[in-house]
Design an enzyme around this catalytic site. Structure first.
Site, PDB file in Angstrom:
ATOM      1  N   PRO A   2      31.559  11.308  60.988  1.00 49.19           N
ATOM      2  CA  PRO A   2      31.230  10.092  60.285  1.00 49.19           C
ATOM      3  C   PRO A   2      30.551   9.247  61.242  1.00 49.19           C
ATOM      4  O   PRO A   2      31.124   8.695  62.195  1.00 49.19           O
ATOM      5  CB  PRO A   2      32.301   9.622  59.554  1.00 49.19           C
ATOM      6  N   GLU A   3      29.433   8.593  60.873  1.00 50.04           N
ATOM      7  CA  GLU A   3      28.904   7.353  61.857  1.00 50.04           C
ATOM      8  C   GLU A   3      28.803   6.213  60.658  1.00 50.04           C
ATOM      9  O   GLU A   3      29.296   6.185  59.473  1.00 50.04           O
ATOM     10  CB  GLU A   3      27.461   7.728  62.261  1.00 50.04           C
TER      11      GLU A   3
END
Ligand SMILES: [Zn+2]
Length: 282
Positions: A2-3
């Site tokens: 996840p960014e």
């Protein structure tokens, strides 16, 4: 992993269900989550805390309590947070690492396949210095101007991709959105970061923000494990310009997208729109 757009999506979904709620029961099932702190102690400390705000800083979800404490959650590779109504028993799940029962009877469930995620309970006044020591500027903040981006890159001989992946320079950009931003800005991932001229800095600033905003508007990208808090996938994986699209045509010029390695990571770019450093500046 996840960014920023995935973590921001999680934050936006959790905010309305968490703010004002009290942590009634907390179970932390995996000692790696709170290491080196004892998970049982951390769980006990969290009971009774009431949520004041749910913020994000870089790739951290920051749950702020009325007491002044904050829970800093980093999802790392495969962590996800789910919110489920508390009617009935949740299904058995070997990857469940923590469960928080809220005072309205609903549950926030943390699951993590690879177990790299972390929960850190910060005492009042500790969260800000902890985060500021690890994270550079927020790319979507109003204060993040072209000038600030230029300052973060100035004098750097390292490739631009490695530099924008460095969380201490720019918070929240990871492998996917770095490639997407560089394609939008027409900049080759191996260009030395300090070599960009004024126009390129402007294009990169715009590219970073546009790529991140596109990701948020599609509620993130689900390649494998990422889920939004209601359990659904994101949609951004269907809209990548270059990431994972080796051999497919560039939507701007038609040239097949190429894959290389940069900053030790798989990297996708258009060889025509993003000319290599040797010929970019003749
Ligand atoms: Zn192209």
């Amino acid at each position: 992993m996840p960014e920023l757009p995935e973590v921001e999506t999680v934050r936006r979904r959790l905010e309305p269900v968490l703010v004002g709620r009290r942590f009634d029961r907390v179970e932390i099932l995996d000692p790696r989550l709170t290491r080196p702190e004892d998970p049982v102690e951390v769980a006990a400390e969290l009971v009774g805390e009431r949520v004041e705000a749910v913020d994000r800083r870089g790739k951290y979800v920051v749950v702020r309590f009325e007491s002044g404490r904050a829970l800093l959650i980093h999802l790392r590779m495969t962590g996800s947070l789910l919110h489920v109504a508390g009617n009935g028993r949740p299904e058995a799940d070997p990857h469940r690492r923590a469960v928080v029962r809220l005072d309205d009877g609903s549950d926030v469930i943390y699951r993590d396949v690879r177990r790299f995620g972390t929960w850190l309970l910060a005492e009042p006044g500790e969260a800000q210095p902890y985060l500021d020591a690890r994270l550079g500027r927020e790319p979507l903040a109003q204060a993040f101007t072209v000038k600030r981006l230029g300052e973060a890159l100035a004098g750097r001989r390292a490739p631009i991709k490695a530099t924008i992946l460095d969380q201490r320079r720019l918070a929240g950009v990871g492998n996917i959105y770095a490639d997407e931003a560089l394609w939008r800005a027409r900049i080759h991932p191996q260009r030395p970061a300090g070599d960009l001229d004024e126009d390129e800095l402007r294009a990169l600033h715009r590219g970073i923000r546009a790529a991140l905003r596109a990701g948020i508007s599609r509620q993130g990208a689900t390649l494998r494990d990422y889920r939004t808090p209601d359990g659904g996938p994101g949609g951004m994986q269907h809209e990548f310009k270059v990431y994972g699209r080796e051999g497919e045509p560039c939507e701007r010029c038609g040239r097949p997208i190429e894959k290389t390695r940069a900053a030790g990571r798989g990297t996708w770019f258009c060889p025509r729109c993003q000319p290599s450093p040797d010929i970019a500046h003749k």
